[in-house]
Structure formats: C-alpha cells, structure tokens
Design a protein around this motif. Structure first.
Motif, PDB file in Angstrom:
ATOM      1  N   ARG A 102       0.833  -1.253   0.048  1.00 33.63           N
ATOM      2  CA  ARG A 102       0.089  -0.023  -0.040  1.00 33.63           C
ATOM      3  C   ARG A 102       0.905   1.147  -0.016  1.00 33.63           C
ATOM      4  N   PHE A 104       0.212   5.151   0.266  1.00 37.94           N
ATOM      5  CA  PHE A 104      -0.934   6.166   0.834  1.00 37.94           C
ATOM      6  C   PHE A 104      -2.066   5.829   0.342  1.00 37.94           C
ATOM      7  N   VAL A 105      -3.056   6.214  -0.546  1.00 37.84           N
ATOM      8  CA  VAL A 105      -4.365   5.626  -0.484  1.00 37.84           C
ATOM      9  C   VAL A 105      -4.365   4.815  -1.767  1.00 37.84           C
ATOM     10  N   THR A 106      -3.196   4.419  -2.375  1.00 34.76           N
ATOM     11  CA  THR A 106      -3.453   3.321  -3.475  1.00 34.76           C
ATOM     12  C   THR A 106      -2.496   2.127  -3.299  1.00 34.76           C
TER      13      THR A 106
END
Length: 123
Positions: A102, A104-106
């Motif tokens: 992972r 950050f957000v992706t």
C-alpha cells in the motif's frame, strides 16, 4: 519496503534431499505469485517452479516429479522441497514474489527477488 530471505541451501549428495524456504517481510498487503528460479555457472537464470495464490503450480520439465513447491500465506513463506537431487541441479536458487504493497491511498505491485542460496549436489 519488502524483503525476501531464503534459507536451506547447502551441499548434498546425489539422490539426497533439501528443503528451501523463502520468507517475505515488510509492508505486504498480499502476495500473488511466488516462485523459485535457479542459475547455474555460465547459464541463464531459469524457472524452477511457481505457485499462485490458490495453489496452482507449474514446474520446469527437468524437476517434475522430484521437486514440490508450496506456500504458507499466514507466514508469507514459500518452500521448495527437492528430492532425488542430481548434480545438474547445482545452482544458486533465487526466490521471487509478486507482492502488493500500500502506498498512501493506492496500491503498488512489486516484483521482488531474494539474494539467492547455493545448492551443490556432489559426491
């Protein structure tokens, strides 16, 4: 971020057995394919065996019936049981894994290699 650490190599007589282990560590979300490759002196690296999530496997023709690949997803570890070893199995064996991390957000997929472990089959 992700490391693969192999163990279990060494010197064995023809006809003997060895079990290689490869443990993945780091910020792992999941591991898809895991596999073992080998490189003998003066030769190119070649696939030995591979296992995907769910357990499907494929093997090089030269090791079919002698080697067995397995994985423990709870331990992020892949194994290679090598039986009936032959001198031509002598090589450095490398672990490889397709690892999702992972960021950050992706998510990002990494192709990770271990440092290699030497297997020598000789009398």
């Amino acid at each position: 971020q992700v490391q693969l650490v192999e163990s279990g190599g060494g010197l064995v007589q023809p006809g003997g057995s060895l079990r290689l282990s490869c443990a993945a560590s780091g910020s792992i979300v999941s591991i898809n394919d895991m596999g073992w490759y080998r490189q003998a002196p003066g030769k190119e690296r070649e696939l030995v065996a591979r296992i995907i999530i769910g357990g499907s496997t494929n093997y090089a023709d030269s090791v079919k019936g002698r080697f067995t690949i397995s994985r423990d997803d709870d331990k992020n570890t892949v194994y290679l049981q090598m039986n009936s070893l032959k001198p031509e199995d002598t090589a450095v064996y490398y672990c490889n894994a397709d690892v999702r991390i992972r960021v950050f957000v992706t998510y990002r997929d990494l192709d990770v290699w271990g440092q290699g472990t030497l297997v020598t089959v000789s009398s």
